[in-house]
Every structure is written in C-alpha cells, then in structure tokens.
Enzyme design. Structure first.
Site, PDB file in Angstrom:
ATOM      1  N   LYS B  47     -79.242  51.083  35.427  1.00 55.63           N
ATOM      2  CA  LYS B  47     -78.824  51.102  34.018  1.00 55.63           C
ATOM      3  C   LYS B  47     -77.992  49.860  33.745  1.00 55.63           C
ATOM      4  O   LYS B  47     -77.140  49.492  34.569  1.00 55.63           O
ATOM      5  CB  LYS B  47     -78.027  52.389  33.762  1.00 55.63           C
ATOM      6  CG  LYS B  47     -77.639  52.619  32.302  1.00 55.63           C
ATOM      7  CD  LYS B  47     -76.989  53.989  32.139  1.00 55.63           C
ATOM      8  CE  LYS B  47     -76.611  54.306  30.706  1.00 55.63           C
ATOM      9  NZ  LYS B  47     -76.048  55.665  30.546  1.00 55.63           N
ATOM     10  N   SER B 126     -78.041  58.593  27.243  1.00 55.97           N
ATOM     11  CA  SER B 126     -78.114  57.166  27.045  1.00 55.97           C
ATOM     12  C   SER B 126     -78.804  56.409  28.190  1.00 55.97           C
ATOM     13  O   SER B 126     -79.066  55.211  28.037  1.00 55.97           O
ATOM     14  CB  SER B 126     -76.706  56.594  26.864  1.00 55.97           C
ATOM     15  OG  SER B 126     -75.937  56.751  28.056  1.00 55.97           O
ATOM     16  N   SER B 150     -75.971  62.160  29.504  1.00 55.87           N
ATOM     17  CA  SER B 150     -76.744  60.913  29.548  1.00 55.87           C
ATOM     18  C   SER B 150     -77.672  60.775  30.749  1.00 55.87           C
ATOM     19  O   SER B 150     -78.497  59.856  30.781  1.00 55.87           O
ATOM     20  CB  SER B 150     -75.809  59.702  29.484  1.00 55.87           C
ATOM     21  OG  SER B 150     -75.304  59.564  28.182  1.00 55.87           O
TER      22      SER B 150
END
Lengths: 75, 435
Positions: B47, B126, B150
């Site tokens: 990420k 996310s 997330s």
C-alpha cells in the site's frame, strides 16, 4: 459505571454553534457556503458522538487506556 | 501489473528496478542453497503509505503528496526484504487512507479503484489497490493497513483473504499515520494460510515503534480441529443485505461441522462513539500540517476538501473520555471473547457498491459497524475471507475476530472453513477468459 445526566437539547445546540464558530473562525475563509454547511453537519455529528461518551460516568480510577513511558536514551 | 494494473487503477508505481534486483538476489541465494523461507523470491505489492527508499514515491494516495519520497524503508518493507520477498509495486489507496472522510470511490489521485470481479463496482478501501491486485492476480500478496475497515472492506469486496492483526503486532514505523492508536498493518492474500505466512514475516517488536508487542508470533494453525467455539453477536444480522445474510447462514451451516456456535450479548457500551472520537481527534492532529497548509483542496474527492476541518472541533475532554472508555471496552470484550476461538460475522454488511455512487448512501448499516468499532477500538485481530457471491457475481465475505494476540485462533478457523469450501479458488471471470 453510572449513567450521567445528558445535556438538554438547548445546551447541545449551543455547543454545536460554539464549536462550529470556532472552526469557521479558523478556516471559514477557505470554504464555500456549501462546504461550511457540510462542516456544520460534521460538527453536529461530533457533538452527538461526544454526548454518547459523556452519558457514561466513570470512576476516578479509570485511566486513559494508553501507556506513556518516560524516555531515556541509553549510551 | 503494467498491463492490467491500469484497468483497475490498482497500481501507483511499478518498482521494476528494485524488483529485478531483489529477484536476481533471491535466485542467486536459492541456487546457492540459501533459503530464507516461504516468501523467498515471491513478489508483493505494498500500500502506498509505506515508506520506500531509492527514490520510489510514497504518495499516500493523495495529490498533494504525489512526489513525496523517503530515504528509508518502513519496517514492514525491511522485514519482507529480509524474508526474501520482492517488492514489485506500490499499490493504490484511498487518499490519506480515508482520513478526509470520503464518501465515494473516486477518492484517489490515481482514479477510482475498480473491482476485478466487475469494473463497474468499487474495490472497497482504503487498501483498495492491495485488494484489487491480489484478486486480479497481479501479485500473490499485498500489504494493507486498517484503522477502521481498510483491510476487511477490500478483502470482502474483492473476494480475497485480509488479516487485520492485533494492534502492536506489526510495526507501524514508516507507515503514514492516520490514527496512532488505531492503525494496524496486515496482509491481503488469496488464502488465510498465506496470511499466516506473511504475518509471521512482518510481525515482531521494533524499537522504532514503541507500540509493538514483545509477544512473539509463530504461525501455527490447527485447521483440523473439530471443536472450535464460535460466537455470534446478538442482533448482529440486523440491517444486513439479504444476499450477504443468506451466504452467511450457509457459512454457519458449514462451520457447524467443526464448531459449536453460540449467540452472545455484548455489554451495552458506546463502541462506535469511542472509536470514532479517537479516530477524529488523532486524524485531525496527524494531518495538522495539511490542514493548516490549505492544500486539502487539492484532494480528489470533494468531501475530502473539508472533512478534516470539523474534526478539529473534538474537545480534549471527549478524546480523553474515549480513551478511558476504550479500556473498559477492551476489558469487557475480553471477558466475552476469552470463552471463544472467535466471534464471527459477515465481513461487511453488503457486497461492493457501484463505482459511481456514494457508498454511504447505498451500503446499509455503514454507520452501525459494531464489529469494526469494537475490533479496531480494542485492537483485536480479525480475518475476512470469501464465502460466496451475489446474484450479479460480486463476492461476499465472512470474518472471524479473536482475542488480542490470538491470530492463530482466527487463522485456524479461517483455514478450517477454507478446507471445507472452495470460494477462495474462484477468480474473476474476465481474467480467466484472458488466459
């Protein structure tokens, strides 16, 4: 834990207005009227959330659940 | 990644040079008899909130930071390098990991993250690119982060396994801070078993992150057990999407072959208010510099232009009250959870929402996520794995949440479930046709 007295509606509205004015005073010049309205909604939500927390009374001995460790750099 | 990544808006940077260097090194080591373990030579994506050295940008998914670089690697990146894994890409994410209060998929400067199962639908967030990249087979595993939902959300929407470890299990050093006391890093993989292998590689104490635990983690699953004890939260099915509920009930029937399942009632405490207040207060402070700079107007989602301003209005008395209540919640929850291997629930209350719609409008019960509020507020581990599909072919998921530091328990239940089902062996039909 003992339920605490919740603020009445009038006090809650006043708190929202005071907090919103605080935010508007700091950042209002950057925001459109529509965005300010959204910020007001956000502040209202924060106040509602706070009311849920304040409705519960804790004993004096209940500490914040975070640990602070004094720092000392070892040579 | 270079060919398919753009179809899903899943990749920010392909780290080609570093990947080739690490792959050659891994090959040389393996050929010379040095084997670092199951991740040796395996590519992965991170990420894009994990710091990477060597001029590789770390954008936090946000336009104001699109050129940001660091001169060090996050501890997780460093640990994976030690395990021999190959950093192949930095993966797309919702800007600031959702810190601006986004309400729509189009909240990344790299474009709305598209779901490999149907690009007209959202990946969840996310850790959007982490979910999409694993689901689409771009990488065998990815690292995501969870503050509240997330990892579990993209795992659910993309039909992959996502493990949120106990808070402090994995070092946050070098990761963008959204909320210091809520942020966790964890893997997204094709199976629960893979999640265990990756967690073992990234877990462990780190002097650079004082919140890391000294408790060691060794992946040690017991998937053959027939005596699991599972709990269901009373009234937890209220407001669930019908297809999610049906798939969950089917899952429970399967689980009853190896587990007893009881309904439990959680103590009446303001789980959502506690976790929300901590998140609001800490995120407003973590992004104080951005707020004061006025550059929030450069963020992609229009609601992210102003979302953080309201959070500056959280009072210290309320933040502290939330921190005090968090201790009460952690203690009470542990009393309940200590009687079970895991509490189970649908991973999310619905499947993926359409890419062009505000998800808070179309997702039922988004604001009533007790499992998420409790699990993240108390820092408990949870794994989401696929458990079926909707009529239009979107994945749904089931989660298993355990006591603090009981990742092996939730992994064992998840592995047992996956040994009895094959939902994790399904892949997006477009990818199979491309073969």
């Amino acid at each position: 834990m003992i339920p605490l007295i919740i603020m009445d509606n009038r006090d809650a509205k006043k708190e929202v207005e005071l907090l919103f004015e605080f935010v508007r005073d700091l950042y209002g010049d950057r925001l459109t009227d529509e965005e300010l309205e959204e910020v007001r909604n956000g502040v209202e939500h924060i106040a509602e959330t706070a009311a849920a927390l304040r409705s519960i009374k804790l004993e004096n001995s209940v500490e914040p659940f975070s640990v602070f460790k004094p720092h000392r750099k070892e040579a | 990644m270079e060919t398919l990544g753009p179809s899903y808006n899943a990749v920010v940077t392909v780290t080609r040079e570093r990947a080739m260097e690490q792959a050659r090194k891994a090959e040389d080591e393996v050929l010379s008899g040095t084997y670092r373990g199951p991740l040796h030579g395996i590519p992965y994506g991170a990420k894009d909130l994990l710091a990477t050295s060597g001029g590789i940008p770390t954008t936090w998914g946000a336009a104001p930071f699109r050129d940001q670089t660091f001169d060090f690697d996050a501890t997780v990146i460093r640990k994976l390098e030690s395990a021999g894994a190959v950093l192949a890409s930095k993966l797309a994410m919702i800007e600031l990991a959702g810190g601006g209060g986004y309400r729509q998929p189009n909240a990344s400067f790299t474009g709305p993250p598209r779901n490999p199962w149907n690009i007209g639908y959202w990946t969840g967030g996310s850790s959007s690119g982490s979910g999409a990249a694993v689901s689409a087979g771009l990488v065998p595993f990815a690292i995501g982060s969870e503050t509240w939902g997330s990892i579990l959300s993209p795992a659910n929407n993309c039909g992959v396994a996502g493990l949120r470890p106990t808070y402090g299990r994995v070092s946050r050093h070098g990761a963008m801070a959204l909320s210091w006391t809520l942020d966790k890093l964890g893997p997204l993989c094709l199976t629960a078993d893979d999640c265990g292998l990756v967690l073992e590689a990234i877990a462990g104490p780190d002097p650079k992150d004082p919140s890391t635990t000294q408790r060691p983690f060794k992946y040690n699953p017991e998937p053959d057990r027939k005596d699991f004890k599972l709990a269901l939260i009373k009234d937890g099915a209220e407001g669930l999407d019908e297809e999610v509920l049906a798939n969950f009930e089917d899952s429970l029937r399967v689980l009853k072959r190896v587990a007893t399942i009881e309904e439990v009632e959680l103590p009446d405490l303001p789980y959502g208010a506690v976790t929300r207040t901590i998140l609001n207060a800490e995120s407003a402070n973590a992004f104080e510099g951005l707020i004061e700079s006025g550059r929030m107007s450069e963020l992609t989602a229009s609601e992210d232009h102003y979302g953080l301003y309201a959070r500056t209005a959280v009072l210290a008395r309320d933040y502290l009250k939330a921190l005090r209540l968090r201790g009460v919640i952690a203690e009470k929850a542990d009393e309940v959870m200590s009687q079970y291997d895991a509490v189970t629930a649908p991973a999310r209350r619905s499947s993926a929402s359409p890419i062009d719609q505000e998800f808070r409008r179309v997702t039922p019960g988004t604001m009533r996520d007790v499992m998420g509020a409790l699990g993240n507020g108390a820092g408990l581990p949870s794994i989401a794995i696929p458990n079926g599909f909707t009529e239009i072919g979107l994945p749904t998921g089931i989660q298993f949440m355990g006591r603090a530091y009981e990742e092996n328990s939730v992994l064992s239940v998840a592995c047992a479930y996956q040994s009895m089902t094959d939902w994790h062996k399904h892949h997006p039909p477009d990818l199979l046709r491309a073969e």
